[in-house]
Design an enzyme around this catalytic site. Structure first.
Site, short mmCIF file in Angstrom:
data_model
loop_
_atom_site.label_atom_id
_atom_site.label_comp_id
_atom_site.label_asym_id
_atom_site.label_seq_id
_atom_site.Cartn_x
_atom_site.Cartn_y
_atom_site.Cartn_z
N VAL A 57 -0.43 88.53 85.03
CA VAL A 57 -0.44 87.21 85.70
C VAL A 57 -0.63 87.30 87.22
O VAL A 57 -0.72 86.27 87.89
CB VAL A 57 0.81 86.37 85.37
CG1 VAL A 57 0.84 86.01 83.90
CG2 VAL A 57 2.09 87.06 85.80
N TYR A 145 13.50 93.53 93.05
CA TYR A 145 13.75 92.54 92.00
C TYR A 145 14.40 91.28 92.59
O TYR A 145 13.95 90.16 92.36
CB TYR A 145 14.67 93.16 90.93
CG TYR A 145 14.93 92.27 89.74
CD1 TYR A 145 13.90 91.92 88.87
CD2 TYR A 145 16.21 91.79 89.47
CE1 TYR A 145 14.15 91.10 87.77
CE2 TYR A 145 16.46 90.99 88.37
CZ TYR A 145 15.43 90.65 87.52
OH TYR A 145 15.67 89.85 86.43
N LYS A 149 12.57 87.58 92.82
CA LYS A 149 13.05 86.38 92.14
C LYS A 149 13.43 85.29 93.15
O LYS A 149 13.25 84.10 92.90
CB LYS A 149 14.25 86.72 91.25
CG LYS A 149 13.89 87.52 90.02
CD LYS A 149 13.06 86.71 89.02
CE LYS A 149 12.89 87.42 87.69
NZ LYS A 149 12.07 86.64 86.74
#
Ligand code: UDP
Length: 325
Positions: A57, A145, A149
């Site tokens: 994506v 991470y 996010k």
């Protein structure tokens, strides 16, 4: 509904695809299989309501026809995975999230981001409510991470504010269940596999750090409710108790356990005689984690119903099958 699920071949994605198919929806699963597995979705591939697209994506995804919702779950999620793929982890949460928001915008679709309790970092308040801004080390190893996010959340809120997109953000706390990879490196899969194989249980640090473990069926029920909930005006009150569905919602089990106690419970439940062995605590490993789920209770009438013991029984059975024992 016709729904795109990015990361649909991952552990949680697989369960969400199964649930949406069982509710009669059409599911378009998009995954680059970096950490997801084709075998997770094999049983859906004969179903005409399901399609799999092998696609990363971080490149725009072009699709004909209408789409009602985009659920953006794609991202390495276990610490060993995101530490192994640091750049991809940052890219999927920035470029990938932007691409999926653009897709939702082009299709006039609802957008659900699966975010994480890691946005709270190593929290200084316990339990964590959605109003807490977190305590994240922006340059530590876990930042790939956490900040990925957090950037995903910021992009999602920006698209809502700038384009009026119907967005939702689920902050998912530790979740476990069948279809986790036996080698995914998270605490429940590690301990159960080690206990079943008579290996030492690897406790990081002194095991006094806490986590709150949600069984996957509970978690997926929460996600489905978030996805299907009617949009509201998203009252932008100063306090989280006034926020509507378009603001972040914690999904997790509020039962908090020390890691050392999880090791004991799993040893007992498997009847294993494995000893425990203490290893160094990974850098920036959060000392506490427990969700405040008041918003999920109020907005979704949701709370977990599966106990840790029931959930572990199912996981132990699953991993026994994986081991052929
Ligand atoms: N942990 C552990 N032994 C393991 C794997 C993890 O003691 O074999 C600890 C880890 O340091 C953390 C907690 O268990 O404190 C949860 O780790 P996990 O990787 O499952 O998820 P996290 O909450 O860190 O994302």
């Amino acid at each position: 509904m016709r729904i795109i699920v990015t990361g649909g071949a991952g552990f949680l994605g697989r369960h969400l695809c199964a649930k949406m198919l069982s509710l009669g929806h059409e599911v378009l699963c998009v995954d680059n299989l970096l950490t997801g597995r084709r075998e997770n979705i094999e049983e859906f591939e004969q179903n005409s309501a399901f399609r799999f697209f092998l696609h990363d994506v971080t490149t725009p995804f072009v699709l004909d026809g209408p789409v009602n919702a985009v659920v953006h779950m794609a991202c390495p999620a276990s610490p060993p995975d995101y530490l192994r793929y640091p750049i991809q982890t940052l890219e999927v949460g920035t470029i990938g999230t932007r691409n999926m928001l653009e897709l939702a915008r082009a299709k006039g679709a609802r957008f659900l981001l699966t975010s994480t309790s890691e946005v709270y970092g190593d929290p200084t308040v316990n339990p964590q409510s959605e109003e807490y801004w977190g305590n994240v080390n922006p340059i530590g190893p876990r930042s790939v991470y956490d900040e990925s996010k957090r950037a995903s959340e910021a992009l999602t809120m920006a698209y809502r504010r700038a384009h009026g997109l119907d967005t939702r953000i689920a902050r998912i706390f530790n979740t476990y269940g069948p279809w986790m990879r036996p080698d995914d490196g998270r605490v429940i899969s590690n301990f159960v596999m080690q206990a079943l194989q008579g290996k030492e249980l690897t406790i990081y640090g002194d095991g006094s750090q806490t986590r709150s473990f949600c069984y996957v069926t509970d978690l997926v029920e929460g996600l489905v409710r978030m996805l299907l909930a009617e949009s509201d005006s998203g009252a932008a009150g100063a306090s989280g108790s006034e926020w509507g569905i378009n603001y972040p919602v914690n999904l997790g089990n509020p039962r908090e356990e020390k890691v050392v106690d999880v090791a004991r419970i799993i040893t007992q439940m498997t009847g294993s005689s494995s000893p425990v062995k203490f290893h160094p605590l990974p850098t920036d490993d959060p000392k506490l984690r427990c969700p405040d789920i008041s918003r999920a209770r109020r907005l979704l009438r949701w709370e977990p119903i599966v106990s840790l013991e029931e959930g572990l029984t199912a996981v132990i059975k699953y991993f026994r099958k994986c081991l052929g024992s």
